[in-house]
Scaffold this motif. Structure first.
Motif, short mmCIF file in Angstrom:
data_model
loop_
_atom_site.label_atom_id
_atom_site.label_comp_id
_atom_site.label_asym_id
_atom_site.label_seq_id
_atom_site.Cartn_x
_atom_site.Cartn_y
_atom_site.Cartn_z
N PRO A 733 1.06 -1.29 0.14
CA PRO A 733 0.18 0.02 0.54
C PRO A 733 0.85 1.61 -0.09
CG PRO A 733 -0.05 -1.07 2.45
CD PRO A 733 0.38 -1.82 1.39
N VAL A 734 0.12 2.44 -0.69
CA VAL A 734 1.00 3.58 -0.89
C VAL A 734 0.32 4.60 0.21
CG1 VAL A 734 1.92 5.06 -1.98
CG2 VAL A 734 1.99 3.05 -2.73
N LEU A 735 0.90 5.89 0.83
CA LEU A 735 0.43 6.91 1.15
C LEU A 735 0.34 7.92 0.27
CD1 LEU A 735 -1.44 8.49 3.52
CD2 LEU A 735 0.98 8.76 4.76
N LEU A 736 -0.78 8.73 -0.21
CA LEU A 736 -0.82 9.51 -0.83
C LEU A 736 -1.21 10.85 -0.07
CD1 LEU A 736 -0.07 10.87 -3.71
CD2 LEU A 736 -2.79 11.19 -4.34
N LEU A 737 -0.07 11.98 0.55
CA LEU A 737 -0.67 13.32 1.25
C LEU A 737 -0.75 14.23 -0.45
CD1 LEU A 737 -1.75 15.01 3.11
CD2 LEU A 737 1.23 14.91 3.78
N GLU A 738 -1.89 14.68 -0.44
CA GLU A 738 -2.03 16.05 -1.94
C GLU A 738 -3.34 16.52 -1.21
OE1 GLU A 738 -1.57 18.41 -4.44
OE2 GLU A 738 -0.07 16.79 -4.46
N ASP A 739 -3.54 18.00 -1.12
CA ASP A 739 -4.43 18.47 -1.07
C ASP A 739 -4.67 18.94 -2.38
OD1 ASP A 739 -2.20 20.38 -2.01
OD2 ASP A 739 -3.01 22.27 -0.66
N ASN A 740 -4.51 18.32 -3.52
CA ASN A 740 -5.11 19.07 -4.62
C ASN A 740 -6.19 17.87 -5.65
OD1 ASN A 740 -5.54 19.00 -8.12
ND2 ASN A 740 -5.26 21.21 -7.52
N MET A 741 -7.51 17.61 -5.42
CA MET A 741 -8.52 16.31 -6.15
C MET A 741 -7.60 16.10 -7.00
SD MET A 741 -12.25 15.45 -6.22
CE MET A 741 -12.14 16.44 -7.40
N ILE A 742 -7.44 16.60 -8.04
CA ILE A 742 -7.12 16.07 -9.35
C ILE A 742 -5.84 15.51 -9.92
CG2 ILE A 742 -7.28 16.72 -12.25
CD1 ILE A 742 -10.31 17.75 -10.60
N ILE A 743 -4.97 16.27 -8.89
CA ILE A 743 -3.18 15.84 -8.91
C ILE A 743 -3.80 14.14 -7.87
CG2 ILE A 743 -1.17 15.70 -8.05
CD1 ILE A 743 -1.64 19.04 -8.61
N ALA A 744 -4.27 14.38 -6.99
CA ALA A 744 -4.46 13.37 -6.23
C ALA A 744 -5.10 11.99 -6.81
CB ALA A 744 -5.14 13.29 -5.37
N MET A 745 -6.22 11.92 -7.69
CA MET A 745 -6.44 11.45 -8.74
C MET A 745 -5.43 10.53 -9.65
SD MET A 745 -10.48 11.59 -9.23
CE MET A 745 -10.84 13.73 -9.58
N SER A 746 -5.06 11.63 -10.90
CA SER A 746 -3.86 10.95 -11.18
C SER A 746 -2.74 10.69 -10.92
CB SER A 746 -3.03 12.86 -12.23
OG SER A 746 -4.44 13.20 -13.05
N ALA A 747 -2.23 11.04 -10.06
CA ALA A 747 -1.00 10.22 -8.73
C ALA A 747 -1.73 8.42 -8.76
CB ALA A 747 -1.07 11.17 -7.60
N GLU A 748 -2.79 8.44 -8.10
CA GLU A 748 -3.72 7.44 -7.74
C GLU A 748 -3.53 6.76 -8.88
OE1 GLU A 748 -6.86 7.13 -6.04
OE2 GLU A 748 -6.88 8.11 -4.68
N ASP A 749 -4.09 7.11 -10.19
CA ASP A 749 -4.16 5.70 -11.38
C ASP A 749 -2.43 5.57 -11.30
OD1 ASP A 749 -6.32 6.21 -11.37
OD2 ASP A 749 -6.33 8.12 -12.75
N LEU A 750 -1.34 6.97 -11.24
CA LEU A 750 -0.62 5.82 -11.64
C LEU A 750 0.26 4.97 -11.08
CD1 LEU A 750 2.51 9.41 -12.58
CD2 LEU A 750 2.81 7.68 -10.92
N LEU A 751 0.35 5.60 -9.91
CA LEU A 751 1.24 4.75 -8.67
C LEU A 751 0.36 3.46 -9.09
CD1 LEU A 751 0.99 6.83 -5.58
CD2 LEU A 751 2.75 5.91 -6.73
N LEU A 752 -0.94 2.81 -9.02
CA LEU A 752 -1.81 1.81 -9.11
C LEU A 752 -0.97 1.19 -11.02
CD1 LEU A 752 -5.48 2.49 -8.26
CD2 LEU A 752 -3.96 0.89 -6.84
N LYS A 753 -0.85 2.00 -11.84
CA LYS A 753 -0.11 1.54 -12.52
C LYS A 753 1.08 0.37 -12.21
CE LYS A 753 -2.28 3.56 -15.75
NZ LYS A 753 -2.71 5.08 -17.18
N LEU A 754 2.12 0.75 -11.34
CA LEU A 754 3.09 0.65 -10.35
C LEU A 754 3.21 -0.51 -10.35
CD1 LEU A 754 4.97 4.58 -10.45
CD2 LEU A 754 5.85 2.65 -12.26
N GLY A 755 2.28 -1.11 -9.65
CA GLY A 755 2.18 -1.98 -8.81
C GLY A 755 1.43 -2.08 -7.94
N ALA A 756 1.38 -1.01 -7.23
CA ALA A 756 0.19 -0.44 -6.09
C ALA A 756 -0.34 -1.28 -5.73
CB ALA A 756 0.83 0.81 -5.13
N ALA A 757 -0.58 -2.03 -4.44
CA ALA A 757 -1.72 -2.92 -4.06
C ALA A 757 -2.46 -1.88 -3.75
CB ALA A 757 -1.60 -3.59 -3.15
N ARG A 758 -2.43 -1.14 -2.77
CA ARG A 758 -3.73 -0.34 -3.12
C ARG A 758 -3.20 1.64 -2.65
NH1 ARG A 758 -4.80 -1.45 1.98
NH2 ARG A 758 -3.85 0.16 3.22
#
Length: 848
Positions: A733-758
């Motif tokens: 699992p990865v913890l993502l601390l980001e206060d901009n919702m749109i940037i957070a969603m893009s970063a989520e997608d990126l990390l999931l593609k790199l294999g993050a379990a959650r």
């Protein structure tokens, strides 16, 4: 309790006339001349004047001229649009709080509602929604779009669970997409009976896009004066603070839900579904943020309608194509049965089925999984009782023909298309029995029991999945199936009516085409025979034995055959020059094709020139194998070509490294082919030089016979900049601390593609520390600068736990970092997957 208790009790509850509001705000109702008629009991806390003192007084005495002017302007817009208009961050009195205000017309009353504004007041709802919808438009499928929509709305509203809830034609609903916070139970795939959202509630969802419940346990605030014999209750259908039905509150409590938000999804003005949002604790959302959610629901609805329009356009195109194909495929045979049987596969491309029956003129043709001939007689009698001019569809044939239960395994559902009136003729599609397990949220047969609300109902107390297995039915026929079937009915009736008249005409046309084909075939066979005869005659003089003669003739015929194979493979279209060179070289050199160097652009030869060039190249390769460069192990040939400015193709052949070459003492047939074929057949040029070091030839092929192939995008070379030498993956699992919702969603997608379990996304230091306390992540990505704080406290805690982390920042300098973080790897915004991969690789190498 004498009244029958069933699901219609909920349908009769007057939820828009409950006479109270939720206590998170206040309500004032005024007449069209702005005299106060009603006020909520808590209005004094907001306006400093109690409700009893306001009633019957002009509103301007309490709010002033400036506020009244603003309210009048918004009401004008509300009347024009028949909607609820809002004013954000407004003060009713100088020392009063900032309020979000909603105003609309209800009957002869003007309804004004106010509630606290969101702290900060910097929400740019339209920009946020525009970015969110942009992401939805890039979704590859509708299911993916719904999942992404639920995820985005959860991030916008902060609710623990957001579901996309779709209604069936019978009013029942199903959760088709969902996004939940960690630890929140999933309802994905569950179905709910129509009674869970009563008729009058669905009607209100069509009028008002939004419904919010802040706290199911909060006591409602009454509206004064209450309804009486001479005081009709206010219609709060469009109210943003309307109180909640006790039955619905009980329903939510039984689900463990303390707050909810519903956003309507409409299609063509009708309720298609809802965004249903749940929170496990009381949860207040400002009117401004709810308005952004409402706009999001409206834009999603428009996107849904756009998808539906695209589907309908595709359906209409398919229907037109099918109509044209069917009319084009009317066979020449006199038997209508045989004609329709030949169309079966074409129709099957548009309507999925397990079997097809064609009933025409008393004959029955069966294909696939169907009833038997005898069983079909009963099915036809049942169909004959239906209207002759309409398509008939059922998922359970046994409902209209009970004996069909015996063959449900072979044919449980049918779609019958009548194709004539007398006699009754049909094309019938069958589907096998499909055992389906329907997962209900509780038993739909006994969802409620009489309870503490008098003769009304207490909603079911169990939301555990209750599964029902359905037998004897096929998968349903879709609306698209029915529309295509109805279009087919018109087309096929036209086919049947025209078959008799067209049969003779088609047979005559067929005979004419056949005679033309025979004449063309005869012409081509004669040409081929003439060519073979010429090859035989000309090759005879060059042969000293029967075996050599057979080899020469066989090689030349094979060269022509290879050329014709490549031409027919592309339907006699222009063919690459490179293909015939490779074919001829491979035919004579086998695995030693590296002895020929080939260089030139992609050029296409016309069908007329392709055979000529193939025969010339065959003779060049054959002569090189006998007398030239290929006669020993060292020789090579260099083949090059290019396009001149005038459009002609120049092809050169140059041999080297072979035995010494001498000019032939006599003109053989092979030499004649090399020197004369292109000038004679293509009006080009040919020049052959017998140099001692090796044969050289130059050919010029005029422009009409050779063209450059369309340019294709070159493949990226291996080891390009876009590649990463090391395949870096994220584990756990990865913890993502980001206060901009749109940037957070893009970063989520990126990390999931790199294999993050959650990926657990949080927007503040407090939320991040709580997430770490619940479960330490495997990796963290921390935005340095948040709204009014930095992420350094989170980084300190991660370092204590030994958890690797990366910083992300939009600022250029890291000198402001505390000394202990000067060596931390930092991602510069905006970052992409390549930058994250490199950062992770560096983190891994550093041992972090």
């Amino acid at each position: 309790m004498t009244q029958t208790v069933d699901l219609t009790n909920c349908d009769r509850e007057p939820i828009q006339f409950l006479g109270s509001i939720q206590p998170e705000g206040f309500l004032v109702a005024v007449s069209t001349d702005w005299i106060v008629q009603h006020a909520s009991a808590n209005v004094g806390a907001w306006l400093g004047v109690e409700a009893d003192a306001m009633l019957g007084q002009p509103l301007v005495l309490q709010v002033g001229e400036e506020v009244l002017h603003a309210l009048r302007g918004r009401l004008q817009l509300a009347l024009l649009n028949d909607s609820v208009e809002r004013i954000f961050r407004m003060r009713f009195r100088p020392d009063g709080p900032l309020l979000d205000v909603a105003i609309h017309m209800s009957g002869q009353s003007i309804i004004i509602e106010g509630e606290p504004s969101e702290p900060g007041g910097d929400l740019d709802g339209s920009s946020m929604v525009r970015a969110m919808i942009g992401r939805l438009q890039r979704a590859p499928t509708f299911d993916h779009c719904c999942r992404e929509a639920a995820r985005q709305l959860r991030m916008l509203t902060g609710f623990d669970r957001v579901m996309v809830y779709r209604f069936d034609v019978d009013g029942a609903g199903e959760v088709i997409a969902e996004s939940t916070a960690r630890g929140v139970p999933s309802y994905l795939g569950l179905r709910y009976p129509a009674s869970d959202i009563p008729v009058q509630a669905r009607a209100l969802y069509e009028r008002s896009w939004l419904r919010c419940i802040v706290d199911v346990d909060a006591a409602p605030c009454p509206i004064l004066p209450p309804a009486g014999p001479h005081t009709p209750p206010l219609d709060l259908s469009m109210s943003v603070l309307r109180s909640v039905s006790p039955i619905h509150c009980e329903y939510l409590r039984n689900m463990g839900v303390a707050a909810s938000l519903s956003v309507s999804i409409l299609r063509r003005g009708k309720l298609w579904g809802l965004f249903a949002c749940h929170h496990l604790a009381p949860h207040r959302l400002s009117l401004e943020r709810r308005t952004a959610a409402e706009l999001y629901g409206q834009m999603f609805s428009f996107l849904l309608e756009s998808v539906e329009r695209d589907r309908e356009a595709a359906y209409e195109a398919d229907a037109r194509q099918l109509h044209n194909r069917l009319m084009a495929l009317i066979a020449e045979n006199a038997s209508p049965m045989e004609n329709l049987a030949e169309l079966r596969e074409e129709i099957g491309r548009f309507i999925r089925s397990d079997g097809v029956a064609i009933v025409l003129g008393g004959q029955i043709a069966l294909h696939g999984s169907t009833p038997t001939q005898d069983e079909m007689l009963g099915v036809i009698r049942a169909l004959n009782r239906a209207h002759a001019s309409t398509v008939f569809a059922t998922t359970e044939i046994a409902r209209v023909h009970p004996p069909a239960a015996d063959f449900a395994m072979r044919a449980a559902g049918m779609l019958a298309i009548p194709v004539s009136r007398k006699p009754r003729d049909y094309i019938i599609f069958f589907r096998k029995e499909s055992w389906r397990t329907v997962t209900w949220a509780g038993n739909p047969e006994k969802p409620v029991e009489p309870g503490p609300n008098g003769v009304r109902l207490t909603p079911r107390k169990s939301f555990a999945a209750w599964k029902e297995t359905v037998h004897g039915q096929s998968t349903p026929w879709s609306d698209a199936d029915l529309r295509i079937a109805d279009s087919l009915r018109v087309t096929l009736m036209e086919v049947v009516l025209r078959l008799a008249d067209l049969a003779d005409e088609e047979r005559r046309a067929f005979r004419a085409r056949q005679e033309l084909l025979i004449a063309e075939l005869n012409h081509r066979v004669r040409n081929i025979l003439a060519l073979v005869r010429a090859l035989l005659a000309q090759s005879r003089t060059a042969s000293d034995s029967v075996e050599e003669f057979a080899d020469i003739v066989g090689g030349r015929v094979q060269a022509l055959a290879r050329a014709h194979d490549q031409l027919t493979a592309v339907n006699w279209q222009p063919t690459p020059l490179r293909a015939i060179i490779h074919a001829e070289v491979a035919a004579y050199l086998g695995g030693k094709v590296d002895r020929v160097h080939i260089e030139g652009p992609e050029v296409l030869l016309s069908p007329q020139s392709f055979s000529v060039v193939a025969l010339v190249l065959h003779e060049l390769v054959t002569n090189a194998a006998k007398y030239g460069a290929f006669a020993d192990r060292r020789g090579q040939a260099d083949v090059r070509w290019w396009m001149e400015d005038d459009g002609q193709l120049v092809l050169t052949w140059r041999e080297s490294g072979g035995p010494p070459v001498q000019a032939p003492t006599r003109q053989g047939f092979g030499t004649t082919i090399i020197e004369r074929s292109i000038p004679h057949d293509l009006k080009g040029e040919a020049e052959v030089t017998y140099a001692l070091s090796g044969l050289r030839a130059r050919f010029a092929i005029p422009a009409p016979h050779a063209t450059l192939a369309p340019t294709r995008e070159a493949a990226k070379p291996q080891g390009s900049h876009a590649e990463v030498a090391e395949d870096v993956r994220v584990d756990g699992p990865v913890l993502l601390l980001e206060d901009n919702m749109i940037i957070a969603m893009s970063a989520e997608d990126l990390l999931l593609k790199l294999g993050a379990a959650r990926v657990d996304s949080v927007a503040s230091v407090r939320q991040a520390l709580m997430a770490i306390q619940a479960e330490a992540p495997a990796l963290a990505l921390l935005d340095v600068n948040l709204n009014d704080e930095t992420s350094f406290p989170v980084a300190e805690r991660l370092r204590e736990l030994g958890v690797p982390f990366l910083f992300a920042t939009g600022y250029g300098e890291t000198s402001v970092f505390p000394p202990e973080f000067h060596d931390t790897i930092v991602l510069r915004k905006p970052y992409d997957s390549e930058q994250v991969r490199k950062a992770l690789a560096a983190l891994r190498k550093s041992g972090g």
